[in-house]
Each structure stands twice: as structure tokens, then as C-alpha cells.
Design a protein around this motif. Structure first.
Motif, PDB file in Angstrom:
ATOM      1  N   PHE A  98      59.865  48.451  63.208  1.00 16.77           N
ATOM      2  CA  PHE A  98      61.621  49.244  62.343  1.00 16.77           C
ATOM      3  C   PHE A  98      61.303  48.765  61.071  1.00 16.77           C
ATOM      4  N   GLY A  99      61.414  47.986  60.203  1.00 19.46           N
ATOM      5  CA  GLY A  99      62.006  47.276  59.081  1.00 19.46           C
ATOM      6  C   GLY A  99      63.486  46.604  59.229  1.00 19.46           C
ATOM      7  N   LEU A 100      63.825  46.250  60.419  1.00 16.07           N
ATOM      8  CA  LEU A 100      65.023  45.779  60.486  1.00 16.07           C
ATOM      9  C   LEU A 100      66.252  44.231  60.190  1.00 16.07           C
ATOM     10  N   ASP A 101      66.390  44.344  59.776  1.00 12.17           N
ATOM     11  CA  ASP A 101      66.371  42.817  59.351  1.00 12.17           C
ATOM     12  C   ASP A 101      67.978  41.744  60.417  1.00 12.17           C
ATOM     13  N   ASN A 102      68.416  41.657  60.418  1.00 14.30           N
ATOM     14  CA  ASN A 102      68.549  40.858  61.524  1.00 14.30           C
ATOM     15  C   ASN A 102      70.146  40.747  62.418  1.00 14.30           C
ATOM     16  N   ILE A 103      71.346  41.276  61.056  1.00 11.70           N
ATOM     17  CA  ILE A 103      72.187  42.187  61.333  1.00 11.70           C
ATOM     18  C   ILE A 103      72.084  43.202  62.642  1.00 11.70           C
ATOM     19  N   SER A 104      71.244  44.279  61.514  1.00 11.23           N
ATOM     20  CA  SER A 104      70.713  45.354  62.468  1.00 11.23           C
ATOM     21  C   SER A 104      69.984  45.567  64.154  1.00 11.23           C
ATOM     22  N   PHE A 105      68.843  44.403  64.312  1.00 10.13           N
ATOM     23  CA  PHE A 105      68.844  44.122  65.225  1.00 10.13           C
ATOM     24  C   PHE A 105      69.821  43.744  66.093  1.00 10.13           C
ATOM     25  N   GLY A 106      70.430  42.345  66.245  1.00  2.00           N
ATOM     26  CA  GLY A 106      71.863  42.962  66.708  1.00  2.00           C
ATOM     27  C   GLY A 106      72.701  43.361  66.494  1.00  2.00           C
ATOM     28  N   VAL A 107      72.617  44.528  66.076  1.00  2.00           N
ATOM     29  CA  VAL A 107      73.878  45.598  66.585  1.00  2.00           C
ATOM     30  C   VAL A 107      72.715  46.701  67.560  1.00  2.00           C
TER      31      VAL A 107
END
Length: 82
Positions: A29-38
Motif C-alpha cells: 500500500f506504499g505506507l510509511d511508519n506513521i501511516s501504518f501506525g494510524v
């Protein structure tokens, strides 16, 4: 008793398996760590809200029909593992 064990097993697996899938999910999904945390926080919030709703529904069914607790394990288990 076996039903309770199976519900607990599925519930534990549901929350544990996500830790193995972190990197593939982030990559797909092209997520970074912050987006994955959300995303994980939204998953946890959904889990808590479904758990609360299941417990409220089981309690109201129990009071309305004067049932013993043993008959409500499937209802509570579904709410908990949802």
C-alpha cells in the motif's frame, strides 16, 4: 469449553498475525511508519468498539430473556473476536 478455547485461539491469532504482515502491507500500500501506525490504531479502535457492542448486546439479551451466562458465550465470543 471447546468453543471458548477456539474463540480465544482465533482472537489471539487475529491480533498476533498482523505483526508478521507489517512489511508486506507497508510495501503493497506504499505506507510509511506513521501511516501504518494510524492504520493499526484504526484496527484497534474497531476491535474495541465491536467488543463493547457485543458485550452490550449479550447483556441485553440475557436480561430480556432471563438466560444463564453459559448460553451467551457464542454471542460474547463473536463480539470479542470481531
Amino acid at each position: 469449553m471447546a468453543l471458548c478455547f477456539l474463540l480465544s485461539l482465533v482472537n489471539s491469532m487475529d491480533r498476533a498475525i498482523i505483526s508478521f504482515a507489517i512489511e508486506p502491507i507497508k510495501h503493497d500500500f506504499g505506507l510509511d511508519n506513521i501511516s501504518f501506525g494510524v492504520l493499526i490504531s484504526a484496527f484497534a479502535l474497531g476491535s474495541v468498539s465491536v467488543n463493547a457492542a457485543g458485550r452490550l448486546a449479550a447483556g441485553s439479551i440475557q436480561r430480556a430473556h432471563h438466560l444463564d451466562r453459559q448460553y451467551l458465550f457464542p454471542v460474547r465470543g463473536h463480539g470479542f473476536s470481531g
